[in-house]
Design a protein around this motif. Structure first.
Motif, mmCIF file in Angstrom:
data_model
loop_
_atom_site.group_PDB
_atom_site.id
_atom_site.type_symbol
_atom_site.label_atom_id
_atom_site.label_comp_id
_atom_site.label_asym_id
_atom_site.label_seq_id
_atom_site.Cartn_x
_atom_site.Cartn_y
_atom_site.Cartn_z
ATOM 1 N N TRP A 119 0.744 -1.222 -0.002
ATOM 2 C CA TRP A 119 0.126 0.113 0.117
ATOM 3 C C TRP A 119 0.825 1.271 0.022
ATOM 4 C CZ3 TRP A 119 -3.838 -2.457 -1.338
ATOM 5 C CH2 TRP A 119 -4.527 -3.642 -0.735
ATOM 6 N N VAL A 120 1.839 1.193 0.824
ATOM 7 C CA VAL A 120 2.650 2.399 0.997
ATOM 8 C C VAL A 120 3.474 2.854 -0.621
ATOM 9 C CG1 VAL A 120 4.658 3.441 2.171
ATOM 10 C CG2 VAL A 120 2.628 2.288 3.517
ATOM 11 N N GLU A 121 3.952 1.688 -1.085
ATOM 12 C CA GLU A 121 4.671 2.093 -2.371
ATOM 13 C C GLU A 121 3.740 2.446 -3.272
ATOM 14 O OE1 GLU A 121 4.964 -0.705 -0.199
ATOM 15 O OE2 GLU A 121 7.003 -1.187 0.161
ATOM 16 N N LEU A 133 1.211 4.409 -2.880
ATOM 17 C CA LEU A 133 0.663 5.834 -2.518
ATOM 18 C C LEU A 133 2.038 6.534 -2.731
ATOM 19 C CD1 LEU A 133 -1.322 5.620 0.683
ATOM 20 C CD2 LEU A 133 -2.097 5.765 -1.740
ATOM 21 N N GLU A 134 3.358 5.976 -2.585
ATOM 22 C CA GLU A 134 4.393 6.815 -3.047
ATOM 23 C C GLU A 134 4.338 7.050 -4.478
ATOM 24 O OE1 GLU A 134 7.460 4.613 -1.319
ATOM 25 O OE2 GLU A 134 7.352 5.483 0.724
ATOM 26 N N LEU A 135 3.934 5.825 -5.352
ATOM 27 C CA LEU A 135 4.052 6.252 -6.696
ATOM 28 C C LEU A 135 2.879 7.169 -7.121
ATOM 29 C CD1 LEU A 135 4.576 5.524 -9.590
ATOM 30 C CD2 LEU A 135 2.925 3.635 -9.566
ATOM 31 N N TRP A 179 2.028 9.922 -5.534
ATOM 32 C CA TRP A 179 2.390 11.142 -5.159
ATOM 33 C C TRP A 179 3.598 11.343 -6.074
ATOM 34 C CZ3 TRP A 179 -1.463 10.985 -2.623
ATOM 35 C CH2 TRP A 179 -1.647 10.523 -1.473
ATOM 36 N N LYS A 180 4.295 10.674 -6.649
ATOM 37 C CA LYS A 180 5.325 11.103 -7.779
ATOM 38 C C LYS A 180 4.761 11.468 -9.078
ATOM 39 C CE LYS A 180 9.124 8.333 -5.556
ATOM 40 N NZ LYS A 180 9.868 7.129 -5.652
ATOM 41 N N GLU A 219 5.007 14.769 -10.499
ATOM 42 C CA GLU A 219 6.215 15.142 -10.806
ATOM 43 C C GLU A 219 6.547 14.642 -12.262
ATOM 44 O OE1 GLU A 219 8.836 13.593 -7.745
ATOM 45 O OE2 GLU A 219 7.656 14.457 -6.127
#
Length: 153
Positions: A92-94, A96-98, A100-101, A104
């Motif tokens: 899940w965290v990975e 959401l990190e994607l 957020w990126k 960019e």
């Protein structure tokens, strides 16, 4: 085709990758992955997306992430393929990190992205983040509340 000396193109590679992911054939998938990497087809966002999708569906998440990183010009489809893999693996965290990126990388969110975000929020029990996404969708998506009310009645 390749064994008969016929050059493979984007369509043949994407079809082979898609068929391999549907069959869940890890060995054939690795062979195609190797061919794609050696032949330079990773520069094609279509082939790259199909490769990311293949790796994600075969639960080869590290390979999916590496393949995603190797695509020079990414699009929302390839990001969503990796996001899907993260969600299926309960990373899940990975995921959401994607997400957020993505801005960019100049990538827009689509309905699949939002669905995956909500799935990650559920997986993390991140109720407040899920509410924020819901509010965002209500404000950004034209008449979302009105459409929902009409369908309920």
């Amino acid at each position: 085709m390749h064994f008969n000396g016929i050059s493979l193109d984007t369509y043949a590679l994407c079809s082979s990758l898609t068929a391999s992911s549907s069959l869940r054939n890890v060995e054939f998938g690795r062979q195609i992955h190797s061919y794609v990497a050696k032949s330079g087809w990773l520069s094609s966002v279509f082939v790259g997306s199909a490769l990311v999708d293949l790796c994600a569906k075969l639960s080869l998440i590290v390979d999916a992430a590496v393949s995603f990183d190797e695509i020079p010009v990414k699009n929302t489809v390839c990001a969503n393929a990796l996001l899907s893999g993260f969600c299926e693996a309960k990373l899940w965290v990975e995921g959401l990190e994607l997400v957020w990126k993505m801005p960019e990388m100049s990538l827009d969110y689509d309905h699949f992205t939002f669905s995956a975000i909500l799935r990650a929020c559920a997986g993390l029990s991140a109720i407040e983040l899920g509410r924020l996404v819901h509010v965002y969708l209500n404000r950004k998506v034209y008449n979302l509340g009105r459409m929902f009310i009409c369908k309920v009645h």
